[in-house]
Every structure is written in C-alpha cells, then in structure tokens.
Design a protein around this motif. Structure first.
Motif, short mmCIF file in Angstrom:
data_model
loop_
_atom_site.label_atom_id
_atom_site.label_comp_id
_atom_site.label_asym_id
_atom_site.label_seq_id
_atom_site.Cartn_x
_atom_site.Cartn_y
_atom_site.Cartn_z
N VAL A 266 0.83 -1.21 0.00
CA VAL A 266 0.00 0.00 0.00
C VAL A 266 0.87 1.26 0.00
CG1 VAL A 266 -1.53 1.36 1.47
CG2 VAL A 266 -2.08 -1.01 0.96
N ASN A 267 1.93 1.28 0.79
CA ASN A 267 2.78 2.46 0.83
C ASN A 267 3.45 2.72 -0.51
OD1 ASN A 267 2.21 3.01 3.52
ND2 ASN A 267 4.00 1.94 4.31
N ASP A 268 3.73 1.66 -1.26
CA ASP A 268 4.32 1.84 -2.58
C ASP A 268 3.35 2.51 -3.55
OD1 ASP A 268 6.82 0.88 -1.99
OD2 ASP A 268 6.58 -1.03 -3.01
N ILE A 269 2.12 2.05 -3.61
CA ILE A 269 1.19 2.65 -4.57
C ILE A 269 0.76 4.04 -4.10
CG2 ILE A 269 0.40 0.39 -5.37
CD1 ILE A 269 -2.26 0.91 -3.94
N LEU A 270 0.80 4.26 -2.78
CA LEU A 270 0.50 5.58 -2.24
C LEU A 270 1.50 6.62 -2.76
CD1 LEU A 270 -1.22 7.24 -0.19
CD2 LEU A 270 0.48 6.62 1.53
N ALA A 271 2.74 6.18 -3.01
CA ALA A 271 3.76 7.09 -3.49
C ALA A 271 3.43 7.67 -4.87
CB ALA A 271 5.12 6.40 -3.52
N CYS A 272 2.47 7.07 -5.56
CA CYS A 272 1.99 7.62 -6.83
C CYS A 272 0.76 8.50 -6.62
CB CYS A 272 1.62 6.49 -7.79
SG CYS A 272 3.01 5.43 -8.25
N GLY A 273 0.33 8.65 -5.38
CA GLY A 273 -0.88 9.41 -5.08
C GLY A 273 -2.14 8.60 -5.14
N ALA A 274 -2.02 7.27 -5.21
CA ALA A 274 -3.18 6.39 -5.40
C ALA A 274 -3.89 6.08 -4.10
CB ALA A 274 -2.75 5.09 -6.08
N GLU A 275 -5.21 6.04 -4.17
CA GLU A 275 -6.06 5.58 -3.07
C GLU A 275 -6.14 4.05 -3.15
OE1 GLU A 275 -10.78 5.51 -1.74
OE2 GLU A 275 -10.14 6.56 -3.57
N PRO A 276 -5.73 3.33 -2.10
CA PRO A 276 -5.82 1.86 -2.13
C PRO A 276 -7.28 1.42 -2.23
CG PRO A 276 -4.40 2.60 -0.34
CD PRO A 276 -5.12 3.81 -0.85
N LEU A 277 -7.53 0.43 -3.10
CA LEU A 277 -8.88 -0.09 -3.28
C LEU A 277 -9.01 -1.51 -2.73
CD1 LEU A 277 -9.66 1.07 -6.94
CD2 LEU A 277 -10.40 2.14 -4.79
N PHE A 278 -8.14 -2.41 -3.18
CA PHE A 278 -8.26 -3.79 -2.70
C PHE A 278 -6.89 -4.47 -2.66
CE2 PHE A 278 -9.24 -3.98 -7.28
CZ PHE A 278 -8.37 -4.98 -7.73
N PHE A 279 -6.87 -5.58 -1.92
CA PHE A 279 -5.64 -6.31 -1.65
C PHE A 279 -5.91 -7.80 -1.77
CE2 PHE A 279 -2.49 -8.34 1.11
CZ PHE A 279 -1.33 -7.67 0.75
N LEU A 280 -4.94 -8.54 -2.29
CA LEU A 280 -4.99 -10.00 -2.32
C LEU A 280 -3.70 -10.55 -1.73
CD1 LEU A 280 -6.87 -9.12 -4.91
CD2 LEU A 280 -6.84 -11.56 -5.34
N ASP A 281 -3.82 -11.65 -0.99
CA ASP A 281 -2.64 -12.22 -0.33
C ASP A 281 -2.40 -13.64 -0.81
OD1 ASP A 281 -3.42 -14.37 2.06
OD2 ASP A 281 -5.05 -13.01 1.54
N TYR A 282 -1.15 -14.09 -0.62
CA TYR A 282 -0.76 -15.47 -0.90
C TYR A 282 -0.02 -15.99 0.32
CZ TYR A 282 1.55 -19.48 -3.11
OH TYR A 282 2.01 -20.74 -3.41
N PHE A 283 -0.56 -17.02 0.94
CA PHE A 283 0.00 -17.61 2.16
C PHE A 283 0.39 -19.05 1.82
CE2 PHE A 283 -0.32 -20.23 5.94
CZ PHE A 283 0.17 -19.45 6.97
N ALA A 284 1.68 -19.36 1.94
CA ALA A 284 2.18 -20.69 1.60
C ALA A 284 2.87 -21.32 2.80
CB ALA A 284 3.15 -20.61 0.43
#
Length: 350
Positions: free
Chosen positions: A97-115
């Motif tokens: 989220v902090n990475d996309i925020l650096a473009c000024g983007a509002e976070p919308l959704f997240f997906l995870d991978y747990f192995a």
C-alpha cells in the motif's frame, strides 16, 4: 487416513500432506475478519474464483489503476522465532500500500498469498487477521487470496507471504516527481521501526550479539521493537492531498534514505539530508552498535526512523508541515532537493 507406506493401500491427498478440510476450516475462520475490510466497490464475498471490484465513476473522471506487489522478507523468520504472528500481516499490506501511495493512489483492494508446508490453523488465522487489520488501516478491501499447503517445500512451522494491492488515482493527479525542482523541501514522516527491510542483517546482528529478544530497549523489549508492524501512511497522505500539492513521495523501503528519494527525481537532481533533523529510534542505535555497522551502510539498508518523505515546493513547506501537525503527525524537515554537483554525487549527508 490410509497407510502411506503400504503399497496396496489407496492413497489420499491427506496422505501426501495436504489437508483440504483444514483449508476449508481456515476460510470459515477468517470470513468475519475479511468482511470487516469491505468497502464501497466490493462486488463479491470471499470464496469465489475471483474478486470483483467496481471503480466509483462518480468520484473519478479519468481513473488510472496503480498496482504494487511485495512480501515481508526474512522478518517472517523473526516472527517464527518469537512465535508472534498477529502483526506480520500488517507488514505485508503496508509494504504494498505504501508503494502505490507514493503515486498518489487511493488503495482499493488487496490479495494475499499464504504458503506453508503444513497448515496450522491458529497460526494461519493470526496471520490473515493481521492482513485484515492492515487493510482496515488503509481502507483497502481484502478481496481474496490463496492458501497453499506444500509439504516438502517448507519446514515445520515455516510459511511465506506475498501480496499485491491495487489503487486508483485521477490521471491529472498522479504524483511522479516531474514537478520537483531544486529548492523543494524534504518533509519526513517517522517510521515505526525497521518496517520490513534489512532483516537478514538484523538477524545477523542478533546472532553476533547473542542478545535476548526479551531484553529492555527503551519502553519496549528488543523483540517488540524489531517486530513492530510497518506503519501505513494512507489515511494521512490521502487527507493531505485533498488540499495540498505534493510533488513527490518516496516510500523509504529497501535501499533506505540513500536510494529511495532519488527514485522520484530527474537525473540532474540530488538531495542534501541533515541526519540531525529527526530523532533516531533506539532500535537503530542498538543495531549499529551491536553490529558495528558503518553510518553509510545504516542509511542505505534501514529507514533509520523515516518511513515516508514528501517533496514539497519550498514556498509551501511550512503550510504543509503545519497541516500535518494539525493531523497529529510528527513531521521533520530533513533537507532539500539540489542540483547535482560536478562530482555527480546525488545524495549528500550533512
């Protein structure tokens, strides 16, 4: 369960080390936490083959999607050492989220991978509930994910995490650093600790020092300081962007202060940074002392107490700083953008 050593006994997936029932039980356990992350735009619940999300066309005229992916790195090994799994999911969300925020983007959704090698329900539930907490902190829907049980790939108790976030920004409000010029100020927001970078070196320092993670370090234990979850800056930065122009944003992640701020600058620009302009948390002093780490190595490996840097026109710096303080933020003016000197050095510490 059948006898996997008997060649005449029919085998099942469970005999091979994969427990489908445990996976289904985990989905049921995490549904309440996942639902707490849902926000406007979510079109489906957990359990389908894909997650659906609709962009609010009333809010955005010319929306541009921004995506970012990351993991947590070897901080996972420290979480396992301390048997603390409830915050590592926050780290996972924060790094994306902090990475996309650096473009000024509002976070919308997240997906995870747990192995993992063998699914341990309590452990996995703690991890994913931490992911849900990170999503709540960033107003980001946990839209789906994948849990993979892979016997033979991971050792007992081991697991790995990865994820990605998708955000949106109005095309004419994308923050890409093109307006940054010499004279812009560097306004810094503090980190919560090492975040999720440099943990291979951190573990080496722990090994060399022989330190007990339960030892006191300031107001917390050493283990608590090292496992403190990565801070998520979304709510603060997005609120600031509603009324103030920020020409550049740098997430201080792998590469530290030395390498991340210059990523948003043109080739002819560099930075001068005053390392006395902010208080360095105790954990970084401990790492440098116990590891015998040189100052330059600290600044290009760790965030050293700075998690996000805003590049602001010099004439607006005081106004932006005051607005952040009104939000309850600690903000530090740590330096300025300069024209690269003849020697080509782009980062100069004062």
């Amino acid at each position: 369960m059948g006898d996997a050593t008997n060649p005449d006994q029919p085998l099942s997936y469970r005999d091979a080390g994969v427990d489908i029932d445990a996976g289904n039980a985990l989905v049921e356990r995490i549904k309440p936490a996942v639902k707490t992350t849902f926000r406007k735009g979510v079109e489906t619940g957990i359990g389908g083959f894909g997650g659906l999300f609709s962009v609010d066309r009333d809010k955005y005229r010319d929306p541009v999607l921004v995506s970012g992916t990351d993991g947590v790195g070897t901080k996972l090994m420290l979480a396992r050492l301390l048997d603390r799994h409830d915050t590592i999911g926050i780290d996972l969300v924060a790094m994306c989220v902090n990475d996309i925020l650096a473009c000024g983007a509002e976070p919308l959704f997240f997906l995870d991978y747990f192995a993992t090698g063998k699914l341990e329900l309590d452990q996995a539930q703690q991890v994913i509930e931490g992911i849900a907490e990170g999503c709540r902190q960033s107003n980001c829907a946990l839209l789906g994910g994948e849990t993979a049980e892979m016997p033979g790939m991971y050792g007992a108790g081991d697991y790995d995490l990865a994820g990605f976030a998708v955000g949106v920004v109005e095309r004419d409000r994308i923050i890409d650093g093109r307006r940054v010029a010499a004279g812009h100020r560097l306004l810094a927001l503090p980190s919560s600790g090492p975040h999720s970078n440099g943990y291979s070196l951190i573990r080496k320092v722990l090994e060399r020092s022989g330190a007990d993670p339960s030892m006191a370090l300031g107001d917390h234990s050493l283990g608590e300081a090292l496992l403190a979850p990565t801070r998520i800056y979304a709510r603060t930065v997005l609120a600031l962007l509603e009324d103030h122009a920020i020409d550049g944003l740098a997430h201080i992640t792998g590469g530290g202060i030395t390498e991340n701020i210059t990523r948003v600058l043109g080739d002819s620009l560099g930075i001068e940074v005053d390392t006395a302009a902010w208080p360095r948390p105790d954990v970084f002093d401990w790492l440098q002392r116990e590891g015998g780490i040189e100052a330059t190595e600290m600044l290009r490996t760790f965030n050293c107490g700075i998690g996000m840097v805003l590049l602001v026109d010099g004439a607006e710096a005081d106004t932006v700083s005051a607005a952040l303080q009104d939000m309850g933020e600690d903000v530090f003016d740590i330096g300025r953008v300069v024209t690269v000197a003849d020697d080509g050095e782009r980062v100069r510490y004062l």
